[in-house]
Design a protein around this motif. Sequence first.
Motif, PDB file in Angstrom:
ATOM      1  N   VAL A   1       0.839  -1.182   0.000  1.00  0.00           N
ATOM      2  CA  VAL A   1       0.000   0.000   0.000  1.00  0.00           C
ATOM      3  C   VAL A   1       0.881   1.240   0.000  1.00  0.00           C
ATOM      4  CG1 VAL A   1      -1.684   1.331   1.317  1.00  0.00           C
ATOM      5  CG2 VAL A   1      -1.900  -1.161   1.161  1.00  0.00           C
ATOM      6  N   GLY A   2       0.600   2.136  -0.908  1.00  0.00           N
ATOM      7  CA  GLY A   2       1.393   3.343  -1.030  1.00  0.00           C
ATOM      8  C   GLY A   2       2.368   3.288  -2.182  1.00  0.00           C
ATOM      9  N   SER A   3       2.716   2.102  -2.616  1.00  0.00           N
ATOM     10  CA  SER A   3       3.658   1.978  -3.719  1.00  0.00           C
ATOM     11  C   SER A   3       2.914   2.115  -5.052  1.00  0.00           C
ATOM     12  CB  SER A   3       4.362   0.626  -3.649  1.00  0.00           C
ATOM     13  OG  SER A   3       3.459  -0.421  -3.958  1.00  0.00           O
ATOM     14  N   PHE A   4       3.703   2.127  -6.115  1.00  0.00           N
ATOM     15  CA  PHE A   4       3.118   2.262  -7.443  1.00  0.00           C
ATOM     16  C   PHE A   4       3.186   0.936  -8.196  1.00  0.00           C
ATOM     17  CE2 PHE A   4       3.830   6.640  -6.387  1.00  0.00           C
ATOM     18  CZ  PHE A   4       2.785   7.300  -7.002  1.00  0.00           C
ATOM     19  N   LEU A   5       2.140   0.669  -8.917  1.00  0.00           N
ATOM     20  CA  LEU A   5       2.135  -0.483  -9.810  1.00  0.00           C
ATOM     21  C   LEU A   5       3.067  -0.208 -10.987  1.00  0.00           C
ATOM     22  CD1 LEU A   5       0.004  -1.938  -8.258  1.00  0.00           C
ATOM     23  CD2 LEU A   5      -1.562  -1.721 -10.153  1.00  0.00           C
ATOM     24  N   PRO A   6       3.481  -1.262 -11.667  1.00  0.00           N
ATOM     25  CA  PRO A   6       4.227  -1.022 -12.914  1.00  0.00           C
ATOM     26  C   PRO A   6       3.367  -0.196 -13.866  1.00  0.00           C
ATOM     27  CG  PRO A   6       4.353  -3.334 -12.264  1.00  0.00           C
ATOM     28  CD  PRO A   6       3.359  -2.684 -11.343  1.00  0.00           C
ATOM     29  N   THR A   7       4.008   0.469 -14.779  1.00  0.00           N
ATOM     30  CA  THR A   7       3.263   1.289 -15.729  1.00  0.00           C
ATOM     31  C   THR A   7       2.486   0.387 -16.690  1.00  0.00           C
ATOM     32  OG1 THR A   7       5.041   1.337 -17.353  1.00  0.00           O
ATOM     33  CG2 THR A   7       5.080   2.997 -15.599  1.00  0.00           C
ATOM     34  N   GLU A   8       1.554   0.999 -17.383  1.00  0.00           N
ATOM     35  CA  GLU A   8       0.759   0.237 -18.341  1.00  0.00           C
ATOM     36  C   GLU A   8       1.660  -0.447 -19.358  1.00  0.00           C
ATOM     37  OE1 GLU A   8      -1.939   2.980 -20.030  1.00  0.00           O
ATOM     38  OE2 GLU A   8      -3.199   3.132 -18.251  1.00  0.00           O
ATOM     39  N   SER A   9       2.659   0.258 -19.822  1.00  0.00           N
ATOM     40  CA  SER A   9       3.559  -0.325 -20.819  1.00  0.00           C
ATOM     41  C   SER A   9       4.231  -1.576 -20.268  1.00  0.00           C
ATOM     42  CB  SER A   9       4.628   0.695 -21.206  1.00  0.00           C
ATOM     43  OG  SER A   9       4.030   1.909 -21.557  1.00  0.00           O
ATOM     44  N   GLU A  10       4.696  -1.481 -19.030  1.00  0.00           N
ATOM     45  CA  GLU A  10       5.386  -2.637 -18.443  1.00  0.00           C
ATOM     46  C   GLU A  10       4.432  -3.815 -18.280  1.00  0.00           C
ATOM     47  OE1 GLU A  10       8.653  -0.102 -15.790  1.00  0.00           O
ATOM     48  OE2 GLU A  10       6.735  -0.701 -14.916  1.00  0.00           O
ATOM     49  N   LEU A  11       3.192  -3.525 -17.891  1.00  0.00           N
ATOM     50  CA  LEU A  11       2.231  -4.608 -17.731  1.00  0.00           C
ATOM     51  C   LEU A  11       1.882  -5.214 -19.090  1.00  0.00           C
ATOM     52  CD1 LEU A  11      -0.104  -3.054 -15.019  1.00  0.00           C
ATOM     53  CD2 LEU A  11       1.576  -4.866 -14.724  1.00  0.00           C
ATOM     54  N   CYS A  12       1.795  -4.378 -20.098  1.00  0.00           N
ATOM     55  CA  CYS A  12       1.562  -4.891 -21.444  1.00  0.00           C
ATOM     56  C   CYS A  12       2.661  -5.875 -21.823  1.00  0.00           C
ATOM     57  CB  CYS A  12       1.531  -3.748 -22.454  1.00  0.00           C
ATOM     58  SG  CYS A  12       0.065  -2.713 -22.365  1.00  0.00           S
ATOM     59  N   ALA A  13       3.879  -5.496 -21.520  1.00  0.00           N
ATOM     60  CA  ALA A  13       5.002  -6.357 -21.873  1.00  0.00           C
ATOM     61  C   ALA A  13       4.958  -7.654 -21.069  1.00  0.00           C
ATOM     62  CB  ALA A  13       6.316  -5.611 -21.615  1.00  0.00           C
ATOM     63  N   GLU A  14       4.661  -7.533 -19.779  1.00  0.00           N
ATOM     64  CA  GLU A  14       4.681  -8.731 -18.941  1.00  0.00           C
ATOM     65  C   GLU A  14       3.613  -9.729 -19.395  1.00  0.00           C
ATOM     66  OE1 GLU A  14       4.089  -8.092 -14.766  1.00  0.00           O
ATOM     67  OE2 GLU A  14       3.842 -10.236 -14.370  1.00  0.00           O
ATOM     68  N   PHE A  15       2.415  -9.248 -19.686  1.00  0.00           N
ATOM     69  CA  PHE A  15       1.315 -10.145 -20.001  1.00  0.00           C
ATOM     70  C   PHE A  15       1.133 -10.342 -21.503  1.00  0.00           C
ATOM     71  CE2 PHE A  15      -0.095  -8.161 -15.889  1.00  0.00           C
ATOM     72  CZ  PHE A  15       0.171  -9.270 -15.115  1.00  0.00           C
ATOM     73  N   THR A  16       1.984  -9.698 -22.292  1.00  0.00           N
ATOM     74  CA  THR A  16       1.857  -9.799 -23.742  1.00  0.00           C
ATOM     75  C   THR A  16       0.434  -9.472 -24.168  1.00  0.00           C
ATOM     76  OG1 THR A  16       3.164 -11.798 -23.326  1.00  0.00           O
ATOM     77  CG2 THR A  16       2.818 -11.154 -25.618  1.00  0.00           C
ATOM     78  N   SER A  17      -0.082  -8.416 -23.605  1.00  0.00           N
ATOM     79  CA  SER A  17      -1.434  -8.002 -23.944  1.00  0.00           C
ATOM     80  C   SER A  17      -1.407  -6.570 -24.459  1.00  0.00           C
ATOM     81  CB  SER A  17      -2.348  -8.077 -22.715  1.00  0.00           C
ATOM     82  OG  SER A  17      -2.443  -9.409 -22.249  1.00  0.00           O
ATOM     83  N   SER A  18      -2.492  -6.184 -25.061  1.00  0.00           N
ATOM     84  CA  SER A  18      -2.578  -4.808 -25.546  1.00  0.00           C
ATOM     85  C   SER A  18      -2.834  -3.867 -24.377  1.00  0.00           C
ATOM     86  CB  SER A  18      -3.699  -4.675 -26.561  1.00  0.00           C
ATOM     87  OG  SER A  18      -4.946  -4.714 -25.915  1.00  0.00           O
ATOM     88  N   ARG A  19      -2.607  -2.614 -24.636  1.00  0.00           N
ATOM     89  CA  ARG A  19      -2.803  -1.635 -23.579  1.00  0.00           C
ATOM     90  C   ARG A  19      -4.264  -1.589 -23.181  1.00  0.00           C
ATOM     91  NH1 ARG A  19      -2.277   4.532 -24.187  1.00  0.00           N
ATOM     92  NH2 ARG A  19      -2.552   5.212 -22.040  1.00  0.00           N
ATOM     93  N   HIS A  20      -5.137  -1.757 -24.147  1.00  0.00           N
ATOM     94  CA  HIS A  20      -6.572  -1.737 -23.859  1.00  0.00           C
ATOM     95  C   HIS A  20      -6.934  -2.800 -22.821  1.00  0.00           C
ATOM     96  CE1 HIS A  20     -10.889  -1.369 -24.678  1.00  0.00           C
ATOM     97  NE2 HIS A  20     -10.922  -2.682 -24.631  1.00  0.00           N
ATOM     98  N   THR A  21      -6.395  -3.980 -22.993  1.00  0.00           N
ATOM     99  CA  THR A  21      -6.716  -5.080 -22.078  1.00  0.00           C
ATOM    100  C   THR A  21      -6.181  -4.790 -20.678  1.00  0.00           C
ATOM    101  OG1 THR A  21      -6.628  -6.613 -23.925  1.00  0.00           O
ATOM    102  CG2 THR A  21      -6.461  -7.550 -21.720  1.00  0.00           C
TER     103      THR A  21
END
Lengths: 254, 254
Positions: free
Chosen positions: A33-53
């Motif tokens: 709590v208080g920290s930041f999630l990875p950015t959308e771009s990083e999550l896209c890369a990790e899950f091999t998904s589009s930014r929309h998803t």
Amino acid sequence: MDKQISSGVDDRPQYVQIRDLMRDRIAKGQYPVGSFLPTESELCAEFTSSRHTVREALRLLTEAGLIQRRQGSGSRVMAATPHQNYVHAMRSLDQLFQYASDTRFLVSEMTTGKPEPTVFPEVGDDVGECLIVRALRLERDEDIPICDSIVLVNAAFAGIADELEHGTGAIYRRIEERFGVEVAQVVQDISVCPMPAGSAKPLGKTLQDVAVCVRRRYLGPDGAVMLASVNYHPADRFAYTMDLRREGPKGAWS
Amino acid sequence: MDKQISSGVDDRPQYVQIRDLMRDRIAKGQYPVGSFLPTESELCAEFTSSRHTVREALRLLTEAGLIQRRQGSGSRVMAATPHQNYVHAMRSLDQLFQYASDTRFLVSEMTTGKPEPTVFPEVGDDVGECLIVRALRLERDEDIPICDSIVLVNAAFAGIADELEHGTGAIYRRIEERFGVEVAQVVQDISVCPMPAGSAKPLGKTLQDVAVCVRRRYLGPDGAVMLASVNYHPADRFAYTMDLRREGPKGAWS
DNA sequence: CGTTGAAATATGTCCGGACAAATTTTGGGC
DNA sequence: GCCCAAAATTTGTCCGGACATATTTCAACG
């Protein structure tokens, strides 16, 4: 086969899988709590998904009150588990009452008889045989029970019994459509009480937990009770937060 | 200039403009309750927008409870206006907490020290010495306890300790006046829980009863916690009934 | 007339990309 | 060290398209 976010077969949508994975990580403290999630771009890369998803998943986490997003800044973790912490739009409380249209109705018991006066004190003694249904409402796409319900159907409308188990939407609405009648008045009574013995197990709660009890009576134009219901909700679903900000400072996350 | 959904200048996002336009149409009866909205394709054509934008607007209408969407079927109008009944009910529930100005504050304990993390998890670990007050709020002219409170006062404002016992009104207001500071933000968290052991006796309740827990944090312009409080109310004060007599719109009440 | 199954329809999911707007970071000037 | 402007970063908005899935419609069949 559908693309898998984690190992194993999972035919749910990607954004649901991503949401659950991120939710688990948050719950386990991988993103404190208080920290930041990875950015959308990083999550896209990790899950091999589009930014929309990915954004769809993040939107669900936002609605659950777990994170807060800010343009230019990022996604900040606000709570480790749903509904216990602080910044959560009041909208979510309102949404809790819109569950009927979007939930599954899992009937566990269906009988006919006179209703117990202790269970339905509001319908009086002069009622005859009724259809009494015991059911669980489950959240869409999940097995999370929203509430444990006891529904009393006036004998005149007992014909809907056959479609109760599979139909969706509000019961009173289906009665209206099928029998061509109209509900003229609804009276609702909300209170809190200890978790009833019969509801604790199906809701995954204990007798030490608290339930929010919602009683409703649906009356026809003649004042007769068409439908009555008692719903026991897990109380922790009802915790909500109001942010009474007065012109908050720009940089401050609530 | 941004694309305009209707005439005039409107720099809001397209999907917001579309939502408002559709909301007005629904409110005016152009799309009556029970009828279906135009399909996404038709709306795309009308507004010359992409499907994504139209879907965003429809999502907002869904969240507001005005429409309901079903794959393969369409978007059905469920209510002409947002759920006023619930909003109204929530407001009245909130009004129950406007007690501070008219009640007596009966202090039973006043110490300085670090707050228990379990009692005030929201203030974090980095706080130092604070003024911690345990008190009962009594209804005016009566000895009926309204709630059991634990109040945390930032050390910078511990000077109000001397007037806590006799003053009236909200504490945060007195801090503002006396120290010339201003509360920038208030976050309120409402939930229900079993009656805490420490509150049962002063409130005349038992551990089997239910409490409504209200947590508030008062933040200064710099985001620092000026004041925090935990209030346990007897739950039976909060049971209430709503008469949702319907006129026209067949909302999704369940 | 009811039933069945194919076709049409409508929303759900997902992709890739582009630019806008808000925030944070950086670096130069004082 | 502080302040301000530019750059980099990050989410917000929007576009066009593709296929999947649920529902409805409708014609063929018994």
